[in-house]
Scaffold this active site. Structure first.
Site, PDB file in Angstrom:
ATOM      1  CB  SER A 144      -0.902   0.015   1.239  1.00 45.01           C
ATOM      2  OG  SER A 144      -1.563   1.259   1.384  1.00 45.01           O
ATOM      3  CE1 TYR A 157      -3.975  -1.754   5.041  1.00 44.78           C
ATOM      4  CE2 TYR A 157      -3.478   0.564   4.682  1.00 44.78           C
ATOM      5  CZ  TYR A 157      -3.775  -0.690   4.185  1.00 44.78           C
ATOM      6  OH  TYR A 157      -3.862  -0.878   2.823  1.00 44.78           O
TER       7      TYR A 157
END
Length: 266
Positions: A144, A157
């Site tokens: 990501s 995250y």
């Protein structure tokens, strides 16, 4: 044009039952490739496999489970020599700092990092067999762009994706001598069942189908780093290159606004 995606490449895709993984599966199926698709929801995998039942094998598994992964290893081997593995399975859970809970950190790390690492247990021997026969072998890890800037609530995250990217880049260094390519995919916001839960604006949001086309195109062109959409990823890179005190002030300011909105809406 790279030889990564040959006319009939054998590819294993995790996290295939929804979102980016599902869309990548559909895109590769249209390209005539032979696929093994993995996810936790057997029914969703079987429905997806019906798109090309002669070329798609569903292999349900929890990627964090060594036992599940060993159970599907036979399906991977029976499908033929693997030319590519796309490790896409992941999760996203945000931390509410007023109610700090380390379990949120653990869940992100366990699924995104440990789950991916355990998939490599199964993937690497298969890719090595392909290389031994002179075939291309590529390991693709979907990370990501989130970890390029320290966003509030993303402690778990973002940390998991930073670890995942470092893991992939280190693998790239170690596997280079064997001729196994390692590709890191760093998407921005993509509309998926995971991001549908987000309670904040998502700039430059792209569809899962758009994301899949960008990934497949980047793989076909031989890229080792695939980041998109460019406007968003370049913005994050620029922000991340600013002096640390300025980054800290910007990040804290954004976090305060987010926390205030949460309190108001709660």
């Amino acid at each position: 044009m790279s030889d990564r995606l040959q006319e009939t490449s054998n590819i294993w895709i995790t996290g295939a039952s929804s979102g980016i993984g599902e869309s990548v599966t559909r895109a590769l199926a249209r390209g005539g490739h032979r696929l093994v698709i993995t996810g936790r929801r057997k029914g969703a995998l079987e429905e997806l496999a019906s798109v090309a039942p002669d070329r798609i094998i569903p292999a349900a598994a929890d990627t964090t489970s060594k036992e599940d992964l060993q159970a599907i290893a036979g399906s991977l081997e029976n499908h033929g020599d693997l030319n590519m593995v796309i490790l896409n399975a992941g999760t996203c859970e945000y931390l509410e700092i007023a109610h700090y809970d380390s379990d949120v950190i653990e869940k992100n790390i366990h699924t995104n990092v440990i789950g991916t690492a355990r998939c490599v247990d199964v993937a690497l021997p298969a890719l090595r067999r392909s290389r031994a026969k002179g075939q291309p072998a590529t390991l693709v890890i979907v990370s990501s762009s989130a970890w390029w800037f320290p966003f509030g609530r993303a402690e778990g995250y973002g940390a998991s994706k930073a670890a995942l990217t470092y893991f992939a880049q280190s693998l790239r260094a170690d596997l280079a001598a064997e001729g196994i390519d390692v590709v890191v995919v760093s998407p921005g916001f993509v509309k998926t069942p995971l991001t549908d839960r987000n309670d904040f604006p998502m700039p430059f949001l792209v569809s899962a189908e758009d994301a899949a086309e960008r990934i497949v195109s980047g793989l076909a062109r031989g890229k080792n780093e695939i980041a998109f959409p460019k406007r968003f990823t370049w913005m994050l890179k620029v922000l991340g290159a600013l002096p640390r005190p300025l980054i800290d002030r910007m990040s804290a300011s954004m976090a305060r606004k987010s926390n205030a909105e949460q309190e108001y809406n709660g």
